[in-house]
Design an enzyme around this catalytic site. Structure first.
Site, PDB file in Angstrom:
ATOM      1  N   TYR A 104       0.826  -1.222   0.000  1.00  0.00           N
ATOM      2  CA  TYR A 104       0.000   0.000   0.000  1.00  0.00           C
ATOM      3  C   TYR A 104       0.860   1.271   0.000  1.00  0.00           C
ATOM      4  CZ  TYR A 104      -3.341   3.364   2.080  1.00  0.00           C
ATOM      5  OH  TYR A 104      -4.110   4.454   2.375  1.00  0.00           O
ATOM      6  N   PHE A 132       9.994  -0.906   3.577  1.00  0.00           N
ATOM      7  CA  PHE A 132       8.581  -1.038   3.952  1.00  0.00           C
ATOM      8  C   PHE A 132       8.243  -2.481   4.329  1.00  0.00           C
ATOM      9  CE2 PHE A 132       8.487   2.546   0.940  1.00  0.00           C
ATOM     10  CZ  PHE A 132       7.729   3.469   1.642  1.00  0.00           C
ATOM     11  N   SER A 146       6.032   3.587  13.210  1.00  0.00           N
ATOM     12  CA  SER A 146       4.598   3.795  13.420  1.00  0.00           C
ATOM     13  C   SER A 146       4.349   4.575  14.701  1.00  0.00           C
ATOM     14  CB  SER A 146       3.928   2.421  13.524  1.00  0.00           C
ATOM     15  OG  SER A 146       2.610   2.542  14.005  1.00  0.00           O
ATOM     16  N   THR A 180       2.363   3.788  16.682  1.00  0.00           N
ATOM     17  CA  THR A 180       2.073   2.768  17.685  1.00  0.00           C
ATOM     18  C   THR A 180       3.162   2.733  18.773  1.00  0.00           C
ATOM     19  OG1 THR A 180       1.254   0.510  17.923  1.00  0.00           O
ATOM     20  CG2 THR A 180       3.175   0.764  16.548  1.00  0.00           C
ATOM     21  N   TYR A 233       3.535  -6.883  17.018  1.00  0.00           N
ATOM     22  CA  TYR A 233       3.775  -5.986  15.883  1.00  0.00           C
ATOM     23  C   TYR A 233       4.395  -4.676  16.358  1.00  0.00           C
ATOM     24  CZ  TYR A 233       2.861  -2.341  12.452  1.00  0.00           C
ATOM     25  OH  TYR A 233       3.009  -1.262  11.611  1.00  0.00           O
ATOM     26  N   LYS A 286       8.339  -2.781  15.816  1.00  0.00           N
ATOM     27  CA  LYS A 286       8.677  -1.412  15.376  1.00  0.00           C
ATOM     28  C   LYS A 286       9.664  -0.781  16.361  1.00  0.00           C
ATOM     29  CE  LYS A 286       6.438  -1.368  11.589  1.00  0.00           C
ATOM     30  NZ  LYS A 286       7.212  -1.546  10.365  1.00  0.00           N
TER      31      LYS A 286
HETATM   32  P1  NAD Z   1       1.519  -3.693   3.031  1.00  0.00           P
HETATM   33  O1  NAD Z   1       1.281  -5.030   3.631  1.00  0.00           O
HETATM   34  O2  NAD Z   1       0.550  -3.197   2.014  1.00  0.00           O
HETATM   35  O3  NAD Z   1       2.985  -3.625   2.399  1.00  0.00           O
HETATM   36  C1  NAD Z   1       4.054  -4.364   2.900  1.00  0.00           C
HETATM   37  C2  NAD Z   1       4.679  -5.099   1.731  1.00  0.00           C
HETATM   38  O4  NAD Z   1       5.804  -5.837   2.195  1.00  0.00           O
HETATM   39  C3  NAD Z   1       3.720  -6.097   1.096  1.00  0.00           C
HETATM   40  O5  NAD Z   1       3.689  -5.890  -0.298  1.00  0.00           O
HETATM   41  C4  NAD Z   1       4.327  -7.466   1.434  1.00  0.00           C
HETATM   42  O6  NAD Z   1       4.092  -8.424   0.415  1.00  0.00           O
HETATM   43  C5  NAD Z   1       5.790  -7.106   1.581  1.00  0.00           C
HETATM   44  N1  NAD Z   1       6.567  -8.005   2.447  1.00  0.00           N
HETATM   45  C6  NAD Z   1       6.289  -8.397   3.711  1.00  0.00           C
HETATM   46  N2  NAD Z   1       7.264  -9.189   4.168  1.00  0.00           N
HETATM   47  C7  NAD Z   1       8.189  -9.289   3.178  1.00  0.00           C
HETATM   48  C8  NAD Z   1       9.429  -9.979   3.048  1.00  0.00           C
HETATM   49  N3  NAD Z   1       9.916 -10.741   4.010  1.00  0.00           N
HETATM   50  N4  NAD Z   1      10.112  -9.845   1.880  1.00  0.00           N
HETATM   51  C9  NAD Z   1       9.630  -9.089   0.871  1.00  0.00           C
HETATM   52  N5  NAD Z   1       8.466  -8.429   0.940  1.00  0.00           N
HETATM   53  C10 NAD Z   1       7.755  -8.522   2.085  1.00  0.00           C
HETATM   54  O7  NAD Z   1       1.651  -2.648   4.242  1.00  0.00           O
HETATM   55  P2  NAD Z   1       1.699  -1.073   4.215  1.00  0.00           P
HETATM   56  O8  NAD Z   1       0.461  -0.565   4.843  1.00  0.00           O
HETATM   57  O9  NAD Z   1       2.099  -0.572   2.882  1.00  0.00           O
HETATM   58  O10 NAD Z   1       2.870  -0.836   5.255  1.00  0.00           O
HETATM   59  C11 NAD Z   1       4.208  -0.606   4.854  1.00  0.00           C
HETATM   60  C12 NAD Z   1       5.071  -0.406   6.078  1.00  0.00           C
HETATM   61  O11 NAD Z   1       4.569   0.673   6.844  1.00  0.00           O
HETATM   62  C13 NAD Z   1       5.117  -1.598   7.022  1.00  0.00           C
HETATM   63  O12 NAD Z   1       6.411  -1.686   7.566  1.00  0.00           O
HETATM   64  C14 NAD Z   1       4.110  -1.222   8.098  1.00  0.00           C
HETATM   65  O13 NAD Z   1       4.397  -1.858   9.309  1.00  0.00           O
HETATM   66  C15 NAD Z   1       4.348   0.269   8.189  1.00  0.00           C
HETATM   67  N6  NAD Z   1       3.205   1.015   8.730  1.00  0.00           N
HETATM   68  C16 NAD Z   1       1.984   0.875   8.150  1.00  0.00           C
HETATM   69  C17 NAD Z   1       0.898   1.570   8.661  1.00  0.00           C
HETATM   70  C18 NAD Z   1      -0.470   1.433   8.046  1.00  0.00           C
HETATM   71  O14 NAD Z   1      -1.444   1.834   8.670  1.00  0.00           O
HETATM   72  N7  NAD Z   1      -0.617   0.921   6.843  1.00  0.00           N
HETATM   73  C19 NAD Z   1       1.064   2.397   9.780  1.00  0.00           C
HETATM   74  C20 NAD Z   1       2.328   2.525  10.348  1.00  0.00           C
HETATM   75  C21 NAD Z   1       3.408   1.818   9.802  1.00  0.00           C
HETATM   76  C1  UD1 Z   2      -4.009   0.184  14.080  1.00  0.00           C
HETATM   77  C2  UD1 Z   2      -3.025  -0.521  14.967  1.00  0.00           C
HETATM   78  C3  UD1 Z   2      -1.702   0.184  14.913  1.00  0.00           C
HETATM   79  C4  UD1 Z   2      -1.220   0.269  13.473  1.00  0.00           C
HETATM   80  C5  UD1 Z   2      -2.299   0.960  12.657  1.00  0.00           C
HETATM   81  C6  UD1 Z   2      -1.950   1.025  11.221  1.00  0.00           C
HETATM   82  C7  UD1 Z   2      -4.386  -1.547  16.746  1.00  0.00           C
HETATM   83  C8  UD1 Z   2      -4.708  -1.555  18.198  1.00  0.00           C
HETATM   84  N1  UD1 Z   2      -3.528  -0.591  16.326  1.00  0.00           N
HETATM   85  O1  UD1 Z   2      -4.154   1.515  14.562  1.00  0.00           O
HETATM   86  O2  UD1 Z   2      -0.744  -0.517  15.676  1.00  0.00           O
HETATM   87  O3  UD1 Z   2       0.000   0.990  13.399  1.00  0.00           O
HETATM   88  O4  UD1 Z   2      -3.527   0.241  12.778  1.00  0.00           O
HETATM   89  O5  UD1 Z   2      -2.020  -0.233  10.619  1.00  0.00           O
HETATM   90  O6  UD1 Z   2      -4.875  -2.374  15.986  1.00  0.00           O
HETATM   91  N2  UD1 Z   2     -12.397   1.460  14.282  1.00  0.00           N
HETATM   92  C9  UD1 Z   2     -13.751   1.238  14.386  1.00  0.00           C
HETATM   93  N3  UD1 Z   2     -14.295   0.246  13.647  1.00  0.00           N
HETATM   94  C10 UD1 Z   2     -13.564  -0.545  12.806  1.00  0.00           C
HETATM   95  C11 UD1 Z   2     -12.176  -0.301  12.706  1.00  0.00           C
HETATM   96  C12 UD1 Z   2     -11.629   0.697  13.477  1.00  0.00           C
HETATM   97  O7  UD1 Z   2     -14.442   1.917  15.131  1.00  0.00           O
HETATM   98  O8  UD1 Z   2     -14.130  -1.451  12.178  1.00  0.00           O
HETATM   99  C13 UD1 Z   2     -11.796   2.558  15.068  1.00  0.00           C
HETATM  100  C14 UD1 Z   2     -10.720   2.089  16.032  1.00  0.00           C
HETATM  101  O9  UD1 Z   2     -11.274   1.754  17.253  1.00  0.00           O
HETATM  102  C15 UD1 Z   2      -9.825   3.348  16.078  1.00  0.00           C
HETATM  103  C16 UD1 Z   2      -9.981   3.979  14.696  1.00  0.00           C
HETATM  104  O10 UD1 Z   2     -11.175   3.423  14.144  1.00  0.00           O
HETATM  105  O11 UD1 Z   2     -10.304   4.223  17.033  1.00  0.00           O
HETATM  106  C17 UD1 Z   2      -8.829   3.653  13.762  1.00  0.00           C
HETATM  107  O12 UD1 Z   2      -8.633   2.252  13.757  1.00  0.00           O
HETATM  108  P1  UD1 Z   2      -7.581   1.526  12.792  1.00  0.00           P
HETATM  109  O13 UD1 Z   2      -7.773   1.980  11.392  1.00  0.00           O
HETATM  110  O14 UD1 Z   2      -7.660   0.067  13.050  1.00  0.00           O
HETATM  111  O15 UD1 Z   2      -6.170   2.108  13.260  1.00  0.00           O
HETATM  112  P2  UD1 Z   2      -5.544   2.155  14.732  1.00  0.00           P
HETATM  113  O16 UD1 Z   2      -6.285   1.329  15.702  1.00  0.00           O
HETATM  114  O17 UD1 Z   2      -5.330   3.586  15.064  1.00  0.00           O
END
Ligand code: NAD
Ligand code: UD1
Length: 340
Positions: free
Chosen positions: A12, A81, A125, A127, A150, A154
């Site tokens: 993503y 990522f 994150s 988090t 998870y 981080k």
């Molecule tokens: P995503 O799952 O869409 O992307 C991660 C990609 O990494 C995927 O395409 C997956 O196939 C690939 N991958 C996983 N393990 C692998 C490996 N061992 N070798 C090669 N490829 C591998 O997730 P995203 O939402 O794009 O997140 C990207 C990064 O950002 C992650 O590190 C995630 O923890 C961090 N992050 C995401 C969020 C969020 O809300 N999406 C929030 C904070 C941090």
């Molecule tokens: C979650 C993760 C966080 C991670 C982040 C991005 C948890 C506890 N935390 O954050 O570690 O970095 O995703 O991937 O899972 N909500 C609803 N209904 C739903 C889904 C969510 O009410 O069906 C609410 C949740 O309670 C929260 C807000 O929406 O208050 C955002 O939720 P979400 O998108 O899951 O992100 P986080 O919980 O902030």
């Protein structure tokens, strides 16, 4: 031209970043094992940019394959990522999360050292802050004990990176970007989030409910200490987030960083409650989201949003999209996926 390795670049946030890096003139090599993504995302990146962005299907855990990758290309930097990211799953399968997220990082950092690749950007994150005592969260807000494996990966990854760059006598620099809640999709609707199965995160649950795939959104709790009782987050547009990586890259490549290891919050600084987000979505798209209030979700925090002044000042970066634009982009992407 500088060549950047983007691990997890089919995912993503990685795919959106690959677009912005390519548009900024970098050569991008996407390396992904496609565990949580599809090759269509790479095709989307190529379509949007009009460039033959390179793709290598490799697992970061596969040291031999990764070695070959580092020999095949001359990277100036790596953006890492690749990780597993489902909080609930990490509680059930902690070892999978520790193995994948820690070993991938260690492999990448080792190969960077061996091949003298100087610049590293890491996906961290918000988090790591848990529930901060004072808001907005700044980079110096104390990290709290992680509530999931998870989240722990981080924190440990941040520490591994800091220790590693500090031991290189200035030959390696790293930035950790602490993302708040990334949402939305590219305005072309050619790339976006691809959640597998029932979404855990709010945004895809909203768009899938609006599209009629899910019957009803559960809002997890309305008894929080917030104006409307629902939890508060800082929702950052994924394209804005992608651009923060370009700013991070420029800072490292131009050697503008002040210390070998730096951390930045990447958010908007704007707090929104769950109910507010649903209401703005309905108003912007004209589509109703069926919802009900249920109990709190275990492990959720009440409220968090970012102080982004450090990133604004040091990276010269600022989130630009309005929440309406972002929500509309998420909806256009959902419609594209469902052929609506
Ligand atoms: P995503 O799952 O869409 O992307 C991660 C990609 O990494 C995927 O395409 C997956 O196939 C690939 N991958 C996983 N393990 C692998 C490996 N061992 N070798 C090669 N490829 C591998 O997730 P995203 O939402 O794009 O997140 C990207 C990064 O950002 C992650 O590190 C995630 O923890 C961090 N992050 C995401 C969020 C969020 O809300 N999406 C929030 C904070 C941090
Ligand atoms: C979650 C993760 C966080 C991670 C982040 C991005 C948890 C506890 N935390 O954050 O570690 O970095 O995703 O991937 O899972 N909500 C609803 N209904 C739903 C889904 C969510 O009410 O069906 C609410 C949740 O309670 C929260 C807000 O929406 O208050 C955002 O939720 P979400 O998108 O899951 O992100 P986080 O919980 O902030």
């Amino acid at each position: 031209m500088k060549c950047i390795l983007v691990t997890g670049g089919a995912g993503y946030i990685g795919s959106h970043t690959a677009v912005e890096l390519t548009n900024a003139g970098y050569d991008v090599v996407i390396a992904d094992n496609l565990y949580n993504s599809e090759i269509s995302a790479v095709e989307g990146v190529r379509k949007i940019t009009g460039k033959e962005v390179a793709f290598e299907q490799v697992d970061c855990l596969d040291k031999n394959a990764m070695e070959k990758l580092f020999k095949k290309y001359q990277f100036s930097a790596v953006i890492h990522f690749a990780a597993l990211k489902a909080v609930g799953e990490s509680v059930e399968k902690p070892l999978d999360y520790y193995r994948n997220n820690l070993e991938s990082l260690i492999n990448v950092l080792s190969l960077m050292k061996e091949n003298r690749v100087p610049n590293f950007v890491f996906s961290s994150s918000a988090t790591v802050y848990g529930q901060p005592e004072e808001l907005p969260a700044t980079e110096t807000t104390p990290r709290q004990k992680a509530t999931s494996p998870y989240g722990n990966t981080k924190q440990i990854c941040e520490d591994i990176i800091e220790d590693t760059v500090n031991a290189t006598n200035g030959t390696m620099s790293a930035l950790a970007l602490r993302y708040f809640n990334p949402i939305g999709a590219h305005p072309s609707a050619l790339i976006g989030e691809l959640p597998k199965g029932i979404p855990n995160n709010l945004m895809p649950y909203i768009t899938q409910t609006a599209a009629g795939i899910r019957k009803c959104l559960s809002i997890f709790g309305n008894d929080y200490d917030t104006p409307d009782g629902t939890a508060i987050r800082d929702y950052i547009d994924v394209t804005d987030l992608a651009k923060a990586h370009v700013a991070a890259m420029v800072r490292l490549i131009d050697k503008q960083n002040k210390t070998p290891y730096e951390v930045f919050n990447i958010g908007t600084g704007r707090p929104f409650s769950v109910l507010e987000l649903v209401e703005i979505f309905e108003k912007t798209t004209g589509v109703k989201v069926n919802y009900r209030i249920t109990g709190r979700r275990t492990g959720d925090i009440e409220k968090i949003w970012a102080d982004t002044s450090l990133a604004n000042r040091e990276l010269g970066w600022k989130a630009e999209k309005s929440i309406e634009e972002t929500l509309l982009s998420a909806w256009m992407w959902e419609k594209h996926l469902r052929g609506l």
